[in-house]
Design a protein around this motif. Structure first.
Motif, PDB file in Angstrom:
ATOM      1  N   ALA A  57       4.512   9.082  15.254  1.00 44.11           N
ATOM      2  CA  ALA A  57       3.598   9.962  14.513  1.00 44.11           C
ATOM      3  C   ALA A  57       3.821   9.774  13.017  1.00 44.11           C
ATOM      4  O   ALA A  57       4.873   9.297  12.581  1.00 44.11           O
ATOM      5  N   ILE A  58       2.816  10.170  12.223  1.00 44.42           N
ATOM      6  CA  ILE A  58       2.867  10.018  10.769  1.00 44.42           C
ATOM      7  C   ILE A  58       2.400  11.299  10.103  1.00 44.42           C
ATOM      8  O   ILE A  58       1.498  11.975  10.605  1.00 44.42           O
ATOM      9  N   VAL A  59       3.029  11.652   8.993  1.00 43.52           N
ATOM     10  CA  VAL A  59       2.596  12.780   8.182  1.00 43.52           C
ATOM     11  C   VAL A  59       2.390  12.296   6.753  1.00 43.52           C
ATOM     12  O   VAL A  59       3.202  11.524   6.221  1.00 43.52           O
ATOM     13  N   THR A  60       1.280  12.692   6.149  1.00 43.71           N
ATOM     14  CA  THR A  60       1.041  12.444   4.716  1.00 43.71           C
ATOM     15  C   THR A  60       0.954  13.800   4.036  1.00 43.71           C
ATOM     16  O   THR A  60       0.365  14.736   4.571  1.00 43.71           O
ATOM     17  N   PHE A  61       1.568  13.901   2.856  1.00 43.27           N
ATOM     18  CA  PHE A  61       1.569  15.189   2.156  1.00 43.27           C
ATOM     19  C   PHE A  61       1.632  14.963   0.658  1.00 43.27           C
ATOM     20  O   PHE A  61       2.071  13.907   0.182  1.00 43.27           O
ATOM     21  N   SER A  82      -1.213  16.416   6.348  1.00 37.70           N
ATOM     22  CA  SER A  82      -2.050  15.925   7.439  1.00 37.70           C
ATOM     23  C   SER A  82      -1.191  15.097   8.372  1.00 37.70           C
ATOM     24  O   SER A  82      -0.314  14.355   7.919  1.00 37.70           O
ATOM     25  N   THR A  83      -1.420  15.214   9.682  1.00 40.16           N
ATOM     26  CA  THR A  83      -0.628  14.476  10.666  1.00 40.16           C
ATOM     27  C   THR A  83      -1.538  13.822  11.695  1.00 40.16           C
ATOM     28  O   THR A  83      -2.647  14.282  11.958  1.00 40.16           O
ATOM     29  N   SER A  84      -1.025  12.733  12.284  1.00 39.34           N
ATOM     30  CA  SER A  84      -1.720  12.072  13.397  1.00 39.34           C
ATOM     31  C   SER A  84      -0.714  11.192  14.125  1.00 39.34           C
ATOM     32  O   SER A  84       0.379  10.915  13.617  1.00 39.34           O
ATOM     33  N   LEU A 105       3.534  14.803  17.394  1.00 39.78           N
ATOM     34  CA  LEU A 105       4.262  13.827  18.205  1.00 39.78           C
ATOM     35  C   LEU A 105       4.272  14.245  19.677  1.00 39.78           C
ATOM     36  O   LEU A 105       4.114  13.415  20.583  1.00 39.78           O
ATOM     37  N   GLN A 106       4.449  15.537  19.942  1.00 45.42           N
ATOM     38  CA  GLN A 106       4.600  16.023  21.315  1.00 45.42           C
ATOM     39  C   GLN A 106       3.268  16.264  22.012  1.00 45.42           C
ATOM     40  O   GLN A 106       3.129  16.014  23.212  1.00 45.42           O
ATOM     41  N   THR A 107       2.275  16.771  21.278  1.00 47.79           N
ATOM     42  CA  THR A 107       1.008  17.168  21.916  1.00 47.79           C
ATOM     43  C   THR A 107      -0.162  16.251  21.587  1.00 47.79           C
ATOM     44  O   THR A 107      -1.183  16.289  22.283  1.00 47.79           O
ATOM     45  N   GLY A 108      -0.036  15.475  20.513  1.00 51.48           N
ATOM     46  CA  GLY A 108      -1.149  14.621  20.101  1.00 51.48           C
ATOM     47  C   GLY A 108      -2.178  15.320  19.251  1.00 51.48           C
ATOM     48  O   GLY A 108      -3.186  14.724  18.842  1.00 51.48           O
ATOM     49  N   LYS A 109      -1.977  16.617  18.919  1.00 54.06           N
ATOM     50  CA  LYS A 109      -2.932  17.369  18.108  1.00 54.06           C
ATOM     51  C   LYS A 109      -2.880  16.886  16.659  1.00 54.06           C
ATOM     52  O   LYS A 109      -1.806  16.709  16.096  1.00 54.06           O
ATOM     53  N   THR A 110      -4.037  16.681  16.062  1.00 51.31           N
ATOM     54  CA  THR A 110      -4.129  16.186  14.693  1.00 51.31           C
ATOM     55  C   THR A 110      -4.383  17.346  13.735  1.00 51.31           C
ATOM     56  O   THR A 110      -5.180  18.241  14.031  1.00 51.31           O
ATOM     57  N   TYR A 111      -3.710  17.337  12.587  1.00 55.49           N
ATOM     58  CA  TYR A 111      -3.912  18.338  11.544  1.00 55.49           C
ATOM     59  C   TYR A 111      -4.380  17.640  10.273  1.00 55.49           C
ATOM     60  O   TYR A 111      -3.891  16.557   9.942  1.00 55.49           O
ATOM     61  N   ILE A 112      -5.298  18.282   9.559  1.00 50.79           N
ATOM     62  CA  ILE A 112      -5.849  17.697   8.327  1.00 50.79           C
ATOM     63  C   ILE A 112      -5.849  18.745   7.224  1.00 50.79           C
ATOM     64  O   ILE A 112      -6.423  19.826   7.383  1.00 50.79           O
ATOM     65  N   GLY A 113      -5.202  18.429   6.096  1.00 51.42           N
ATOM     66  CA  GLY A 113      -5.254  19.278   4.895  1.00 51.42           C
ATOM     67  C   GLY A 113      -4.684  20.673   5.086  1.00 51.42           C
ATOM     68  O   GLY A 113      -5.201  21.623   4.501  1.00 51.42           O
ATOM     69  N   ILE A 114      -3.616  20.828   5.870  1.00 49.28           N
ATOM     70  CA  ILE A 114      -3.005  22.139   6.081  1.00 49.28           C
ATOM     71  C   ILE A 114      -2.088  22.457   4.901  1.00 49.28           C
ATOM     72  O   ILE A 114      -1.184  21.666   4.579  1.00 49.28           O
ATOM     73  N   GLU A 115      -2.305  23.604   4.250  1.00 49.62           N
ATOM     74  CA  GLU A 115      -1.482  24.011   3.110  1.00 49.62           C
ATOM     75  C   GLU A 115      -0.377  24.947   3.576  1.00 49.62           C
ATOM     76  O   GLU A 115      -0.623  25.871   4.374  1.00 49.62           O
ATOM     77  N   VAL A 132       0.835  -1.208   0.000  1.00 47.58           N
ATOM     78  CA  VAL A 132       0.000   0.000   0.000  1.00 47.58           C
ATOM     79  C   VAL A 132       0.863   1.249   0.000  1.00 47.58           C
ATOM     80  O   VAL A 132       0.644   2.190  -0.769  1.00 47.58           O
ATOM     81  N   MET A 133       1.843   1.291   0.867  1.00 45.23           N
ATOM     82  CA  MET A 133       2.696   2.465   0.993  1.00 45.23           C
ATOM     83  C   MET A 133       3.407   2.799  -0.311  1.00 45.23           C
ATOM     84  O   MET A 133       3.484   3.954  -0.731  1.00 45.23           O
ATOM     85  N   ASP A 134       3.957   1.793  -0.965  1.00 44.47           N
ATOM     86  CA  ASP A 134       4.711   2.040  -2.202  1.00 44.47           C
ATOM     87  C   ASP A 134       3.809   2.388  -3.380  1.00 44.47           C
ATOM     88  O   ASP A 134       4.289   2.899  -4.391  1.00 44.47           O
ATOM     89  N   SER A 135       2.526   2.113  -3.275  1.00 46.50           N
ATOM     90  CA  SER A 135       1.601   2.403  -4.375  1.00 46.50           C
ATOM     91  C   SER A 135       0.953   3.778  -4.255  1.00 46.50           C
ATOM     92  O   SER A 135       0.355   4.258  -5.213  1.00 46.50           O
ATOM     93  N   MET A 136       1.068   4.408  -3.079  1.00 48.95           N
ATOM     94  CA  MET A 136       0.404   5.691  -2.868  1.00 48.95           C
ATOM     95  C   MET A 136       1.143   6.822  -3.576  1.00 48.95           C
ATOM     96  O   MET A 136       2.376   6.834  -3.648  1.00 48.95           O
ATOM     97  N   VAL A 137       0.379   7.791  -4.078  1.00 54.90           N
ATOM     98  CA  VAL A 137       0.972   8.960  -4.731  1.00 54.90           C
ATOM     99  C   VAL A 137       1.297  10.045  -3.715  1.00 54.90           C
ATOM    100  O   VAL A 137       2.081  10.947  -3.993  1.00 54.90           O
ATOM    101  N   ASP A 138       0.684   9.990  -2.514  1.00 54.07           N
ATOM    102  CA  ASP A 138       0.998  10.943  -1.456  1.00 54.07           C
ATOM    103  C   ASP A 138       2.251  10.497  -0.720  1.00 54.07           C
ATOM    104  O   ASP A 138       2.480   9.302  -0.511  1.00 54.07           O
TER     105      ASP A 138
END
Length: 615
Positions: free
Chosen positions: A366-370, A352-354, A327-337, A269-275
């Motif tokens: 923690a993970i970031v997708t961009f 986006s992070t979680s 990673l430090q606070t646990g706050k999630t971000y979605i679609g931040i440009e 899955v990871m290697d097939s994603m465009v993000d």
């Protein structure tokens, strides 16, 4: 038995498929034909009304202005028709020549006659004649509404677009642009032939393709069944099938290969994603990057594995990372440009992070997708620049119109005085000239105020006090008997705004409300505070007549006004000031009567003005 069963299945599938495919295609063809015909007629109508608008604009004032200019205002009807024909014939001939097959002309209601009909070499003999009582042109002049009529008229069987000529609220005649219906019907006939031919060929092609498809499909299904039976005992066995079923065979072959090579589903899955995907452990060290992340950042996983994320991905710039914050606070971000300076590159990304958890729910990193949206951002900027240029063109046209009116009045008065006048007339006209000069100067002054980018002086201000001060000014300058009802919440915090600019905002809105009521009335001002969003709302309501719904969207356009003495700059300035404070303003009619203006502004400008770029 198996062969017969397969043959019967093939026949049933072909018959059912043909039935359910051919009928929708034919229905779609008929619908497409109907829509295309309607679109063609609408296009014709739009073109013809465009030509009538040109005729209306060319006339400028009215027919009496032409007769007065030629000195024939008191002449007989035949002379008037001849003079009007000479003045307008050249333009109608030019329009007719530029649009082959189109007939255009003017009809004067006062003379009850056609004064020009282009092309004149074909229809010049019609000039001077009146139209029949049942002619739709009389209805156009009677109702003052434009109309399209298809039928037999002066020129013959035509599609005729008629536009009333309205001057000072009176219909003085109408203009028309028409086209022979045989030309329109010829185009419709050619279009219908092409549509039916295309859909007919499409139905035939679909039937042939489906017959071939079902034949090959049954063969492929049997091949897959045999291959699966053999794969039970030998995972190295591969199923080789062409066509659509080949995708199923490929999936089966891929599954067998995954089992043989012990590759996990996550890796595939990871290697097939465009993000791009990057993960870090609880210490902030990189644990994984997929191929898309390596391509976007220009960094290979082996170069940064188990190294700190902030030191490995970002060099030589200050950058507050959303990934590290998550990673430090646990706050999630979605679609931040944001801009992302990765390894010397400057990308514009959506991120986006979680937090990461294992199967037991334990926090492990923690993970970031961009993804790179630089091209999207560039196109948005191009569209924005194009919109700004279009808006500038519209505003310049409005400026020219507003300035031309006082200049025309000044020119007329000066010309009259030059031709000779008494002292009494000069004493009468001089104040009028000065008034028109002042009017032009006011327009220019307001335009400069609207266009200049004045520096704002942001201070902590009590909005309620500012409203009360503004109302005192309105009471002093207003000629109307207006009462004010204040519902101001005292617990509202101070807002960081420019007090002088917002005093101008409140003043413009209150004066507009008072003028709209045109007599005794009541203005209600309410304030409130949303502590969650950190925004103050200010609502102005009046008991005036309100605004027509179709005009509400235009009230903030520069130079748009419904008042005789207005310039249309006031509310445009209001919107500009509020936008500069990152606020919003809305206008809406009150069902019981009146207009409501709602302003929403953040209380803190310094926080509002900073854009933290993070990842």
């Amino acid at each position: 038995m198996k062969g017969n069963s397969s043959g019967n299945l093939r026949k049933k599938m072909i018959i059912v498929t043909i039935f359910f495919v051919a009928i929708p295609i034919l229905v779609s063809g008929f619908i497409t034909k109907t829509i295309a015909e309607r679109a063609l007629l609408e296009e014709k109508e739009k073109k013809l009304f465009g030509i009538t608008s040109m005729l209306d604009q060319y006339l400028q004032h009215d027919f009496e202005a032409i007769l007065q200019k030629e000195g024939t205002l008191s002449a007989d009807e035949e002379t008037k028709i001849s003079v009007l024909n000479e003045s307008l014939r050249e333009f109608t001939d030019v329009l007719a020549k530029a649009n082959p097959g189109i007939g255009v002309g003017y009809y004067v209601r006062g003379l009850d006659a056609i004064v020009t009909y282009g092309p004149s070499e074909e229809y010049g003999d019609i000039v001077g004649k009146d139209i029949e009582e049942e002619h739709p042109g009389r209805e156009v002049m009677s109702t003052g509404e434009k109309q399209v009529e298809i039928g037999k008229q002066v020129r013959g069987q035509i599609m005729n677009a008629m536009l009333p000529l309205i001057r000072d609220g009176k219909v003085i005649g109408y203009v028309w642009a028409n086209e022979l219906t045989r030309d329109v019907e010829s185009q419709l006939y050619k279009m219908d032939r092409i549509i039916f031919l295309c859909f007919g060929l499409g139905v035939l092609a679909v039937i042939l393709l489906l017959v071939n498809f079902w034949n090959s499909l049954l063969v492929d299904i049997n091949a897959v069944k045999q291959g699966l039976q053999q794969m039970k005992f030998d995972l190295k066995r591969r199923i080789t099938v062409r066509g659509e079923i080949g995708e199923i065979a490929d999936a089966v072959n891929g599954m067998a290969a995954s089992i043989l090579h012990a590759r996990t589903l996550n890796e595939n899955v990871m290697d097939s994603m465009v993000d791009g995907i990057i993960t870090v452990n609880t210490e902030g060290n990189i644990t994984f990057m997929n191929k898309a992340a390596m391509h976007l950042t220009g960094v290979q996983l082996e170069e940064v594995i188990n190294r700190p994320y902030t030191k490995s991905m970002i060099h030589g710039v200050e950058f507050s990372s959303l990934l590290m914050e998550t990673l430090q606070t646990g706050k999630t971000y979605i679609g931040i440009e944001m801009n992302y300076p990765a390894n010397g590159k400057n990308l514009y990304i959506s991120s986006s992070t979680s937090r990461l958890q294992d199967s037991d729910g334990k926090f492990i990193g923690a993970i970031v997708t961009f993804k790179d949206i630089s091209e999207k951002k560039r196109l948005e900027q191009q569209v924005y620049r194009a919109d700004r240029l279009a808006a500038l063109g519209e505003m310049m046209a409005a400026v020219a119109h507003e300035i031309r009116n006082p200049l025309t009045a000044i020119k007329s008065l000066v010309q009259y005085l030059q031709e000779g006048s008494t002292e009494e007339e000069r004493q009468e006209f001089h104040p009028l000239i000065i008034k028109e000069v002042d009017r032009a100067n006011k327009i220019i002054h307001e335009l400069l105020y609207f266009s200049r980018s004045a520096d704002a002086n942001f201070l902590k201000v009590n909005v309620n006090d500012l409203i009360r001060q503004t109302i005192v000014l309105v009471k002093n300058v207003s000629k109307h008997k207006t009462s004010f009802n204040l519902d101001l919440q005292d617990w509202i915090p101070e807002a960081e705004i420019d007090p002088e600019q917002f005093k101008q905002v409140f003043l413009n809105i209150l004066i507009n409300s008072a003028q709209a009521m045109d007599g005794p009335g009541e203005i209600t001002v309410e304030t409130d505070y949303d502590s969650i969003k950190g925004k103050i709302s200010i609502v102005f309501s009046d008991t005036g007549p309100g605004i027509e719904e179709e005009q509400i969207s235009k009230v903030f356009d520069p130079f748009y006004t419904t008042k005789k003495e207005g310039t249309g700059i006031g509310l445009a300035v209001v919107q500009r000031i509020i936008s500069a404070h990152n606020g919003e303003i809305f206008m809406e009619n009150i069902p019981s009567g009146g207009l409501k203006a709602t302003i929403i502004i953040p209380i803190n400008y310094s926080i509002r003005g900073e854009k933290n770029e993070k990842q």
